[in-house]
Structures are given as C-alpha cells and as structure tokens.
Design a protein around this motif. Structure first.
Motif, PDB file in Angstrom:
ATOM      1  N   ASN A 155       0.806  -1.217   0.000  1.00 17.26           N
ATOM      2  CA  ASN A 155       0.000   0.000   0.000  1.00 17.26           C
ATOM      3  C   ASN A 155       0.844   1.274   0.000  1.00 17.26           C
ATOM      4  N   THR A 156       2.040   1.213  -0.576  1.00 19.12           N
ATOM      5  CA  THR A 156       2.920   2.380  -0.573  1.00 19.12           C
ATOM      6  C   THR A 156       2.413   3.491  -1.485  1.00 19.12           C
ATOM      7  N   THR A 157       1.546   3.160  -2.443  1.00 20.39           N
ATOM      8  CA  THR A 157       1.020   4.203  -3.321  1.00 20.39           C
ATOM      9  C   THR A 157       0.163   5.194  -2.560  1.00 20.39           C
ATOM     10  N   ALA A 158      -0.472   4.741  -1.467  1.00 22.69           N
ATOM     11  CA  ALA A 158      -1.327   5.624  -0.683  1.00 22.69           C
ATOM     12  C   ALA A 158      -0.631   6.158   0.562  1.00 22.69           C
ATOM     13  N   PRO A 180      -7.475   1.587  -2.349  1.00 25.64           N
ATOM     14  CA  PRO A 180      -6.844   1.908  -3.637  1.00 25.64           C
ATOM     15  C   PRO A 180      -6.034   0.766  -4.240  1.00 25.64           C
ATOM     16  N   GLN A 181      -5.357  -0.003  -3.392  1.00 24.37           N
ATOM     17  CA  GLN A 181      -4.525  -1.109  -3.872  1.00 24.37           C
ATOM     18  C   GLN A 181      -5.290  -2.053  -4.792  1.00 24.37           C
ATOM     19  N   LYS A 182      -6.560  -2.275  -4.511  1.00 28.96           N
ATOM     20  CA  LYS A 182      -7.327  -3.297  -5.226  1.00 28.96           C
ATOM     21  C   LYS A 182      -7.822  -2.842  -6.598  1.00 28.96           C
ATOM     22  N   ASN A 183      -7.715  -1.536  -6.903  1.00 31.44           N
ATOM     23  CA  ASN A 183      -8.005  -1.056  -8.253  1.00 31.44           C
ATOM     24  C   ASN A 183      -9.432  -1.396  -8.700  1.00 31.44           C
ATOM     25  N   LEU A 184     -10.369  -1.327  -7.773  1.00 30.27           N
ATOM     26  CA  LEU A 184     -11.743  -1.733  -8.080  1.00 30.27           C
ATOM     27  C   LEU A 184     -12.439  -0.745  -9.012  1.00 30.27           C
ATOM     28  N   ALA A 185     -12.048   0.514  -8.971  1.00 23.93           N
ATOM     29  CA  ALA A 185     -12.663   1.488  -9.870  1.00 23.93           C
ATOM     30  C   ALA A 185     -12.437   1.083 -11.330  1.00 23.93           C
ATOM     31  N   ARG A 187     -18.697 -18.682 -11.414  1.00 24.68           N
ATOM     32  CA  ARG A 187     -17.715 -19.282 -12.315  1.00 24.68           C
ATOM     33  C   ARG A 187     -16.406 -18.494 -12.274  1.00 24.68           C
ATOM     34  N   PHE A 188     -16.495 -17.135 -12.149  1.00 21.44           N
ATOM     35  CA  PHE A 188     -15.316 -16.287 -12.286  1.00 21.44           C
ATOM     36  C   PHE A 188     -15.060 -15.448 -11.027  1.00 21.44           C
ATOM     37  N   PHE A 189     -13.770 -15.323 -10.685  1.00 20.04           N
ATOM     38  CA  PHE A 189     -13.294 -14.432  -9.621  1.00 20.04           C
ATOM     39  C   PHE A 189     -12.339 -13.427 -10.255  1.00 20.04           C
ATOM     40  N   ILE A 190     -12.377 -12.183  -9.789  1.00 23.35           N
ATOM     41  CA  ILE A 190     -11.478 -11.169 -10.353  1.00 23.35           C
ATOM     42  C   ILE A 190     -10.690 -10.477  -9.258  1.00 23.35           C
ATOM     43  N   LEU A 191      -9.398 -10.257  -9.540  1.00 20.90           N
ATOM     44  CA  LEU A 191      -8.517  -9.505  -8.649  1.00 20.90           C
ATOM     45  C   LEU A 191      -7.705  -8.560  -9.532  1.00 20.90           C
ATOM     46  N   SER A 192      -8.099  -7.288  -9.529  1.00 18.52           N
ATOM     47  CA  SER A 192      -7.513  -6.309 -10.453  1.00 18.52           C
ATOM     48  C   SER A 192      -6.470  -5.420  -9.782  1.00 18.52           C
TER      49      SER A 192
END
Length: 406
Positions: free
Chosen positions: A160-163, A240-245, A300-305
């Motif tokens: 989480n260094t970006t934040a 923010p780390q998870k980039n969900l937007a 069926r699908f999992f997402i990690l962005s």
C-alpha cells in the motif's frame, strides 16, 4: 518433541521437559488488533485454523495469544470455547483494563513481556503474526531467551505504498529494520518478498524461508452447484490497492455483472462510479470466512484487479474452490496464477486491459477450456498451499532452524 540430532542444542532441563510434553507457543497479535477484531471482520475461523491444527496434531500442548483487546477478548475467548468454536488449549493474554486505550496499547506493546512473564517464561517458542508490533515479541525474545519465529504475511515497505505518505514509508522502513534486527528465523509468504528483504536488509538467506499462505482445502473445495456464468465475484477490502474502480469501468463495457463482498474506505466512491458508468455492480457487504466457500461456489469467475499483492488469500481461496480466476500481471498474483493454465492473466491494471480480458472470455473461451482451468486451479492449491503443508513446514522451522539459530 525434538529430534535426537538437535537435542545437544537444547539445555538439559528444557530438553527433559520437551520430551515429556509437547512444546508451548506464544503468538503475538499485530499491534492494535484484538480477538474481537478477528471475529467482527469475519476472519476468526480462518486465522485460528493453523493454531488449532498444531494443537490437534500434538505439535503443541498450549498456545497463548497476546492480543490487543481488553477484558472483552478474554470473555469472547471463553464464550467461543464454551460453544466449541475455539480449542480449549488456546489462552488469550489481553490488555489490562488500565491500558485499554489507544495510547495505552502502545505502552502495553512494550510492557507485555514483563506483564505476562509467567506464561512467557513457560513457553518454548515465540511467533509474530505481522511485522507491525513485532517489537513486543522481540523484547520477550531478548528477555526470556526463547526462539522467535518472525512471521510476516506481507512486507510493510512494499504494501500500500502508493497511498502512504513519505513519513509513513519511512516509519515502515524503521519498523522493518528493527524487526529484522533480532529474531531466530523469519518467514515471508512469497519468493518476491524473500528476495526483497534479503537485499534491502542484508539478511542471511539461511534465516529467511518462504511459507506460502495456507488454505483449508477441505472447507474451500469445489461444490456441485449451479454457477452464475456471467457474474464476476470479488472478496476483500475496498482500498486503492485493489483497483476496483478500473474493474467497475471495465465491467460496464461487457455483459458481465460484478458482485463485491467486503467493505472499506472507497465504498461510497465506488458506488457512485458504478452508477455513473452504468456498470451492473452489487455491493454485498462483509461475509464471515466460514460462509465464504458456499458463496464462492455460486460463481464461475473471480477477479482480482490489484496494483500489487503479497500472496492474496482471497485469490487462493477462490482457486481452491475451482473458480476461473482473473488477475492482473503484478507481484503476488503472477507468483501463483499462470495464464491459460490455472487462471487468466490481465495484461496490466488499466481499464482497457481488464475490459479486453473480459471481452476475450466472452468471445474465445469455451466450457471445456474453462473447466480445465478450474481443475488446474484447484490442483495448484492442494499441491502448494494446503494447511497440512503449512503446519508441517512451520513446525519443521520451530524444531530445526529456530533452535539452531537461537
């Protein structure tokens, strides 16, 4: 019990006691984290699993948890034990009432080795849960001369260094330098974290091991239930780390729907973004880890962005359930997910890359291919990330590396 080849390294009086009963372990919670926090966040069942496994296999006779809750932590532990949800050989050592404030807990992190001197002196090993607050275990290690396994699930200066502000990053660096100044053996959850700490802190490679995050593969297992074929599921924090937007904006340009389980600081912003771009997104709230296998198996699908990861447990749990997992090509994810083999890689963290990946699935992936990826995902977890493999590896360090380095 110690092997005969290691017995000369252990003082005679202590060796006699270890031969007559299993050792005792003290595990130090992350600074500020209580047993009640584990329970309220739905991670209690997940976090307790490894310690109960150590007890059930007879590798330890008692385990102390030094937590940052007050008297309510002791009451909660007692209630969980009465309900059969916590092993009776786990004892909580909580913060005294007089120190049960935010500044008081920081003071407690320095005084705990003396406040709980009787149980800590009786222990054979100490272990940390994370780097934050590891100095408590280090003080106990120095005072009571017991081997310390410095376990970290993620590396502060990479997380989480970006934040984080420049001051926070400097603080993280100082905490890690202190942490890696006094220990018997250290573990990290990924090879890239091991390479990083060895180089940054000049550590001896023989004193740092990789033990990947464990998954209860019996609980997190594929179920023969109908799957939602055009839904993606995400489980975790809204940070923010998870980039969900970016994931939400990408979903808006496809036929997929996105179900988000969890909570966090960005929830309001993410709700607004989903509404603004017309994405079909459902905010499903937090879910206890014990209920998560049944939920995951609906998809069926999992997402990690994510922009970056350590060793993402949510991804491993989804793979263990046989979901087809989509992950960005970043540290932590690429260490476990191989494109087209046990998952599907997203080229980078941009909206366009996530959208292109989803559109490729819509157009190019047939059922047989997805089923093969699902099976291989499950196989990856059972081969590399099982609970049984974790406790075997960790206990081997307690018996061998930790003792020989202490």
């Amino acid at each position: 019990m110690q092997s005969s080849s290691l017995q000369p390294l252990v003082p005679p009086k202590r060796r006699d006691r270890l031969q007559s009963s299993a050792p005792i372990l003290a595990m130090f919670f992350t600074l500020g984290v209580s047993l009640a926090d584990w329970f309220e966040q739905g991670i209690f069942d997940r976090e307790k699993t490894v310690y109960e496994a150590h007890l059930k296999t007879g590798q330890f006779s008692r385990i102390y948890w030094l937590t940052y809750g007050g008297p309510e932590d002791r009451k909660l532990a007692a209630r969980l034990q009465r309900d059969g949800r916590l092993h009776p050989a786990i004892e909580v050592l909580a913060v005294p009432t007089i120190l049960n404030t935010k500044p008081g807990k920081l003071i407690h992190s320095l005084l705990a080795p003396l406040l709980y001197r009787r149980p800590l002196r009786a222990c054979d090993y100490f272990k940390t849960n994370q780097m934050m607050g590891a100095w408590t275990a280090q003080l106990a290690h120095q005072i009571w001369r017991k081997p310390l396994l410095l376990r970290t699930g993620f590396t502060l200066t990479r997380f989480n260094t970006t934040a984080a502000s420049p001051l926070t990053r400097k603080l993280y660096g100082a905490i890690e330098r202190i942490g890696y100044s006094a220990f018997s053996h250290a573990t990290v959850s990924s090879q890239h974290d091991r390479d990083y700490v060895l180089q940054r802190y000049g550590l001896d490679g023989d004193r740092v091991s990789v033990i990947p995050t464990y998954i209860d593969t019996d609980a997190f297992a594929p179920q023969a239930v109908p799957k939602q074929e055009r839904k993606l599921v995400y489980v975790g924090r809204f940070v923010p780390q998870k980039n969900l937007a970016a994931a939400i904006e990408a979903v808006a340009e496809t036929s997929f729907e996105l179900d988000l389980y969890g909570s966090g600081e960005l929830e309001g912003e993410l709700r607004e973004r989903a509404q603004r771009c017309g994405a079909r997104v459902n905010f499903c709230g937090r879910i206890p880890n014990a209920k998560l296998p049944d939920v995951l198996n609906r998809y069926r699908f999992f997402i990690l962005s994510s922009h970056f990861e350590g060793m993402p447990k949510a991804l491993l749990e989804a793979m263990s359930c046989g979901l087809v997992c989509l992950g960005t090509s970043v540290c932590g994810i690429i260490e476990v997910l191989v494109d087209g083999v046990n998952g599907i890689s997203i080229a980078d963290t941009r909206v366009e890359a996530i959208r292109d990946c989803l559109q490729a699935i819509e157009c190019s992936y047939d059922t047989d291919t997805l089923d093969r990826i699902s099976r291989q995902a499950r196989q990856t977890i059972t081969d590399r990330f099982s609970l049984q493999a974790y406790i075997k590896h960790e206990y081997s360090l307690f018996k061998q590396n930790v003792i020989s380095q202490s």
